[in-house]
Motif scaffolding. Structure first.
Motif, PDB file in Angstrom:
ATOM      1  N   ASN A 103     -12.536   1.829   1.601  1.00  9.15           N
ATOM      2  CA  ASN A 103     -13.086   2.373   2.839  1.00  9.15           C
ATOM      3  C   ASN A 103     -12.372   3.663   3.227  1.00  9.15           C
ATOM      4  O   ASN A 103     -13.010   4.638   3.605  1.00  9.15           O
ATOM      5  CB  ASN A 103     -12.991   1.342   3.965  1.00  9.15           C
ATOM      6  N   VAL A 104     -11.046   3.646   3.161  1.00 16.48           N
ATOM      7  CA  VAL A 104     -10.232   4.835   3.440  1.00 16.48           C
ATOM      8  C   VAL A 104      -9.110   4.876   2.414  1.00 16.48           C
ATOM      9  O   VAL A 104      -8.479   3.847   2.148  1.00 16.48           O
ATOM     10  CB  VAL A 104      -9.622   4.820   4.863  1.00 16.48           C
ATOM     11  N   ALA A 105      -8.839   6.036   1.843  1.00 15.44           N
ATOM     12  CA  ALA A 105      -7.788   6.177   0.838  1.00 15.44           C
ATOM     13  C   ALA A 105      -6.803   7.268   1.253  1.00 15.44           C
ATOM     14  O   ALA A 105      -7.080   8.077   2.143  1.00 15.44           O
ATOM     15  CB  ALA A 105      -8.388   6.500  -0.521  1.00 15.44           C
ATOM     16  N   GLY A 106      -5.637   7.284   0.599  1.00 17.58           N
ATOM     17  CA  GLY A 106      -4.669   8.359   0.797  1.00 17.58           C
ATOM     18  C   GLY A 106      -3.902   8.303   2.103  1.00 17.58           C
ATOM     19  O   GLY A 106      -3.389   9.328   2.567  1.00 17.58           O
ATOM     20  N   ILE A 107      -3.767   7.132   2.702  1.00 21.06           N
ATOM     21  CA  ILE A 107      -3.029   6.994   3.955  1.00 21.06           C
ATOM     22  C   ILE A 107      -1.535   6.969   3.641  1.00 21.06           C
ATOM     23  O   ILE A 107      -1.087   6.254   2.741  1.00 21.06           O
ATOM     24  CB  ILE A 107      -3.452   5.712   4.693  1.00 21.06           C
ATOM     25  N   LEU A 108      -0.737   7.722   4.374  1.00 24.10           N
ATOM     26  CA  LEU A 108       0.658   7.925   4.006  1.00 24.10           C
ATOM     27  C   LEU A 108       1.620   6.877   4.537  1.00 24.10           C
ATOM     28  O   LEU A 108       2.775   6.836   4.100  1.00 24.10           O
ATOM     29  CB  LEU A 108       1.129   9.314   4.470  1.00 24.10           C
ATOM     30  N   ASP A 109       1.187   6.030   5.459  1.00 26.37           N
ATOM     31  CA  ASP A 109       2.099   5.038   6.023  1.00 26.37           C
ATOM     32  C   ASP A 109       1.367   3.729   6.253  1.00 26.37           C
ATOM     33  O   ASP A 109       0.211   3.725   6.675  1.00 26.37           O
ATOM     34  CB  ASP A 109       2.703   5.541   7.347  1.00 26.37           C
ATOM     35  N   VAL A 110       2.052   2.615   5.973  1.00 26.79           N
ATOM     36  CA  VAL A 110       1.417   1.305   6.100  1.00 26.79           C
ATOM     37  C   VAL A 110       1.016   1.003   7.537  1.00 26.79           C
ATOM     38  O   VAL A 110       0.015   0.330   7.788  1.00 26.79           O
ATOM     39  CB  VAL A 110       2.332   0.198   5.530  1.00 26.79           C
ATOM     40  N   SER A 111       1.782   1.492   8.508  1.00 24.50           N
ATOM     41  CA  SER A 111       1.446   1.227   9.909  1.00 24.50           C
ATOM     42  C   SER A 111       0.121   1.879  10.293  1.00 24.50           C
ATOM     43  O   SER A 111      -0.669   1.307  11.046  1.00 24.50           O
ATOM     44  CB  SER A 111       2.568   1.704  10.837  1.00 24.50           C
TER      45      SER A 111
END
Length: 202
Positions: A103-111
């Motif tokens: 759905n969404v990729a490339g997020i830099l932080d788990v929070s």
């Protein structure tokens, strides 16, 4: 002295206050920070369990303190991995595993990934106002077990939502219901991707 930031309309986790940090009875991160920060989930998540929201708020605080510590030391923050929000479905008795898509990729932080997942789930129930009728079941973290294997442990009755964090703090949520006389299962989960390579790395 303390300052309070105004909530942005599209903010999902709001930094509600910052102030000069006290060094007594604080975590190591707070002790080295020049400011103390607190985070609060957006009111649109009010129907989710307080325990879940507290965990996500704590993750956000940890991320902010880590970023502040890097800036304070003059270092450029490094993100050694990225996270993706996944959506999976399956029909019981027809398929063994979930058919999952990104759905969404490339997020830099788990929070950030976790709160984006929560926003995605909330949007699924926004129009029909079913969220406040949902029962919530917590799935305890299993040592060494990560998404997407961790999601196989979810099990709830119809019209309930199960939630849990895997061993790396990645959120997953699960629900099931009968459609066309078959049990349809749906899961949302966060997974960690390969680390980002920086300049000079092979």
């Amino acid at each position: 002295m303390s300052t309070t930031k105004k909530r942005k309309a599209d903010a999902e986790v709001e930094v509600v206050a910052s102030k000069k940090a006290m060094t007594s009875n604080t975590s190591k991160q707070e002790e080295i920070a020049l400011y103390q920060v607190s985070a609060k989930c957006h009111p649109k998540f009010e129907n989710f369990p307080i325990g879940l929201k507290n965990l996500l708020q704590h993750q956000c605080q940890t991320a902010l303190y880590t970023h502040m510590a890097n800036l304070q030391s003059g270092a450029i923050p490094e993100y050694k991995e990225t996270f993706s929000v996944m959506v999976g479905t399956r029909t019981r008795s027809e398929t063994i595993g979930f058919h999952s898509t990104v759905n969404v990729a490339g997020i830099l932080d788990v929070s950030i990934a976790n709160i984006m997942l929560l926003d995605l789930v909330a949007a699924c129930y926004d129009k029909n106002q079913e969220m406040n009728k949902k029962g919530f079941v917590k799935l305890e973290t299993e040592t060494g077990l990560l998404n997407s294997k961790f999601i196989e442990l979810h099990c709830v009755r119809q019209r309930e939502l199960s939630w849990g964090l895997d061993d790396e703090g990645c959120l997953s949520m699960y629900t099931a219901g009968v459609q066309e006389k078959k049990l349809k299962e749906r899961v949302w989960y966060v997974i960690k991707r390969d680390r980002i390579k920086h300049q000079g790395e092979v």
